[in-house]
Design a protein around this motif. Structure first.
Motif, PDB file in Angstrom:
ATOM      1  N   PRO A   7       0.819  -1.261  -0.116  1.00 25.73           N
ATOM      2  CA  PRO A   7      -0.033   0.156   0.113  1.00 25.73           C
ATOM      3  C   PRO A   7       0.976   1.412  -0.041  1.00 25.73           C
ATOM      4  CG  PRO A   7       0.080  -0.903   2.359  1.00 25.73           C
ATOM      5  CD  PRO A   7       0.734  -2.055   1.267  1.00 25.73           C
ATOM      6  N   ASP A   8       0.425   2.367  -0.763  1.00 19.45           N
ATOM      7  CA  ASP A   8       1.054   3.745  -0.496  1.00 19.45           C
ATOM      8  C   ASP A   8       0.820   4.286   0.703  1.00 19.45           C
ATOM      9  OD1 ASP A   8       2.038   3.670  -3.093  1.00 19.45           O
ATOM     10  OD2 ASP A   8       0.194   3.785  -4.099  1.00 19.45           O
ATOM     11  N   LEU A   9      -0.603   4.084   1.363  1.00 16.49           N
ATOM     12  CA  LEU A   9      -0.805   4.622   2.606  1.00 16.49           C
ATOM     13  C   LEU A   9      -1.358   3.562   3.293  1.00 16.49           C
ATOM     14  CD1 LEU A   9      -2.551   7.677   1.230  1.00 16.49           C
ATOM     15  CD2 LEU A   9      -0.433   7.757   2.332  1.00 16.49           C
ATOM     16  N   LEU A  26       9.379  -1.219  12.208  1.00 19.24           N
ATOM     17  CA  LEU A  26       8.324  -1.833  11.699  1.00 19.24           C
ATOM     18  C   LEU A  26       8.225  -1.151  10.200  1.00 19.24           C
ATOM     19  CD1 LEU A  26       6.093  -4.045  10.846  1.00 19.24           C
ATOM     20  CD2 LEU A  26       4.500  -2.106  11.787  1.00 19.24           C
ATOM     21  N   ALA A  27       8.442  -0.072  10.173  1.00 17.07           N
ATOM     22  CA  ALA A  27       8.188   1.061   8.829  1.00 17.07           C
ATOM     23  C   ALA A  27       9.312   0.623   8.068  1.00 17.07           C
ATOM     24  CB  ALA A  27       8.138   2.351   9.308  1.00 17.07           C
ATOM     25  N   ASP A  28      10.586   0.807   8.859  1.00 14.57           N
ATOM     26  CA  ASP A  28      11.952   0.574   7.916  1.00 14.57           C
ATOM     27  C   ASP A  28      11.798  -1.039   7.177  1.00 14.57           C
ATOM     28  OD1 ASP A  28      12.701   2.953   8.567  1.00 14.57           O
ATOM     29  OD2 ASP A  28      14.065   2.186  10.276  1.00 14.57           O
ATOM     30  N   SER A  29      11.249  -1.757   8.083  1.00 13.13           N
ATOM     31  CA  SER A  29      11.357  -3.261   7.323  1.00 13.13           C
ATOM     32  C   SER A  29      10.293  -3.299   6.057  1.00 13.13           C
ATOM     33  CB  SER A  29      10.948  -4.291   8.483  1.00 13.13           C
ATOM     34  OG  SER A  29       9.621  -4.056   8.736  1.00 13.13           O
ATOM     35  N   LEU A  30       9.300  -2.454   6.184  1.00 10.66           N
ATOM     36  CA  LEU A  30       8.470  -2.620   4.975  1.00 10.66           C
ATOM     37  C   LEU A  30       8.728  -1.343   4.010  1.00 10.66           C
ATOM     38  CD1 LEU A  30       5.102  -2.717   7.309  1.00 10.66           C
ATOM     39  CD2 LEU A  30       6.140  -4.623   5.972  1.00 10.66           C
ATOM     40  N   GLY A  31       9.657  -0.550   4.025  1.00 11.51           N
ATOM     41  CA  GLY A  31      10.118   0.330   3.242  1.00 11.51           C
ATOM     42  C   GLY A  31       9.020   1.619   3.346  1.00 11.51           C
ATOM     43  N   PRO A  52       7.976   7.560  -3.036  1.00  8.63           N
ATOM     44  CA  PRO A  52       8.318   8.903  -2.840  1.00  8.63           C
ATOM     45  C   PRO A  52       7.382   9.798  -2.477  1.00  8.63           C
ATOM     46  CG  PRO A  52       7.685   8.532  -5.138  1.00  8.63           C
ATOM     47  CD  PRO A  52       7.430   7.157  -4.380  1.00  8.63           C
ATOM     48  N   LEU A  53       6.063   9.193  -1.813  1.00  8.92           N
ATOM     49  CA  LEU A  53       5.252   9.870  -1.126  1.00  8.92           C
ATOM     50  C   LEU A  53       5.866  10.574   0.262  1.00  8.92           C
ATOM     51  CD1 LEU A  53       1.746   7.918  -1.682  1.00  8.92           C
ATOM     52  CD2 LEU A  53       2.808  10.102  -2.890  1.00  8.92           C
ATOM     53  N   ARG A  54       5.649  11.412   0.534  1.00 15.08           N
ATOM     54  CA  ARG A  54       6.380  12.063   1.859  1.00 15.08           C
ATOM     55  C   ARG A  54       5.366  12.877   2.713  1.00 15.08           C
ATOM     56  NH1 ARG A  54       7.745  17.479   2.024  1.00 15.08           N
ATOM     57  NH2 ARG A  54       7.686  18.656  -0.089  1.00 15.08           N
ATOM     58  N   ILE A  55       5.471  12.699   3.857  1.00  9.87           N
ATOM     59  CA  ILE A  55       4.471  13.462   4.908  1.00  9.87           C
ATOM     60  C   ILE A  55       5.069  14.809   5.315  1.00  9.87           C
ATOM     61  CG2 ILE A  55       3.952  13.497   7.421  1.00  9.87           C
ATOM     62  CD1 ILE A  55       4.517  10.408   7.468  1.00  9.87           C
ATOM     63  N   ASP A  56       3.768  15.520   4.446  1.00  8.59           N
ATOM     64  CA  ASP A  56       3.920  17.027   4.602  1.00  8.59           C
ATOM     65  C   ASP A  56       3.532  17.765   5.965  1.00  8.59           C
ATOM     66  OD1 ASP A  56       4.848  17.048   2.049  1.00  8.59           O
ATOM     67  OD2 ASP A  56       2.589  17.011   1.310  1.00  8.59           O
ATOM     68  N   ARG A  57       2.827  16.931   6.665  1.00  5.34           N
ATOM     69  CA  ARG A  57       2.179  17.299   7.962  1.00  5.34           C
ATOM     70  C   ARG A  57       1.805  16.229   8.847  1.00  5.34           C
ATOM     71  NH1 ARG A  57      -2.491  21.905   9.015  1.00  5.34           N
ATOM     72  NH2 ARG A  57      -2.012  22.527  11.129  1.00  5.34           N
ATOM     73  N   ALA A  58       2.126  16.142  10.115  1.00 11.85           N
ATOM     74  CA  ALA A  58       1.676  15.096  10.966  1.00 11.85           C
ATOM     75  C   ALA A  58       0.986  15.925  12.133  1.00 11.85           C
ATOM     76  CB  ALA A  58       2.581  14.300  11.237  1.00 11.85           C
ATOM     77  N   ARG A  59      -0.246  15.232  12.587  1.00 11.39           N
ATOM     78  CA  ARG A  59      -0.700  15.420  13.852  1.00 11.39           C
ATOM     79  C   ARG A  59      -1.001  14.057  14.705  1.00 11.39           C
ATOM     80  NH1 ARG A  59      -3.101  20.649  14.131  1.00 11.39           N
ATOM     81  NH2 ARG A  59      -1.455  22.147  13.102  1.00 11.39           N
TER      82      ARG A  59
END
Length: 216
Positions: A7-9, A26-31, A52-59
């Motif tokens: 999944p992309d998200l 966990l995230a690193d193991s899944l890329g 290449p999607l990136r988090i622009d803002r996180a809450r």
């Protein structure tokens, strides 16, 4: 299963025992790249994003909710992972009303997670405590769209799974993805994944939403 579906998200709930180090591993193991929202009273939730999607803002929302909500903005899209109160229909209604008011006017938004409630459209058993439909109605009255009702295939039930981990539930749909009207034209398909390791990896089946890519 996550590697296979790629999944992309990815919205995750019930992350018991997860802190920032464990979710990063966990995230690193899944890329993927992760944003974790801890919980004061319940369990953490998270949203993971594939480059290449990136988090622009996180809450992180850790108040007014029994568990939590993690919200990330990726380009024009905001994805919210949440988990509503498992014990009280009224408290679920209050949580849903607050989340819907917070995110309904923010352009393209997806609110995904274990909402611990049945939709009034699913004709739930009145004897089942989770059949209280007020939380789902709160999202719908705010103008959010139940994407399963829009583009779902199959029976839609997300519990119970097999493998001996789903005996706490009768067959029902507790897991949802809601979208604002800005998302609706991009929804291609909604499906529930079953079979293989999914039957024993969790007591809930995962829900997949396919969106048509776009620049806005």
């Amino acid at each position: 299963m996550i590697r296979r579906e790629s999944p992309d998200l990815l919205a995750l709930q019930e992350l018991r025992g997860f802190g920032r180090r464990r979710i990063a591993t966990l995230a690193d193991s899944l890329g993927l790249t992760a944003h974790l929202a801890p919980s004061v009273f319940g369990q953490a939730v998270a949203v993971l994003v594939r480059p290449p999607l990136r988090i622009d803002r996180a809450r992180s929302v850790t108040w007014r909710l029994h568990h939590a909500a993690a919200a990330v903005t990726v380009g024009p899209l905001t994805v919210v992972s949440t988990h509503l109160n498992p014990m009280s229909g009224y408290r679920r209604y209050r949580e849903a009303t607050w989340l819907a008011a917070r995110y309904r006017r923010r352009g393209p938004v997806l609110i995904a997670g274990d909402l611990n409630a049945c939709s009034p459209s699913d004709d739930p058993d009145p004897s089942e405590g989770r059949s209280d439909p007020r939380a789902i109605r709160a999202f719908e009255r705010a103008g959010l769209v139940d994407l399963w009702r829009l583009a779902g295939s199959g029976d839609g039930c997300t519990v119970p799974t097999g493998g001996g981990v789903g005996d706490a539930f009768r067959p029902m749909r507790l897991d949802y993805v809601f979208g604002t009207p800005a998302v609706v034209p991009r929804v291609r398909e909604v499906r529930v994944l079953r079979g293989g390791e999914i039957e024993y990896a969790s007591d809930h089946y995962p829900v997949v939403v396919e969106l048509i890519a776009g620049n806005s």
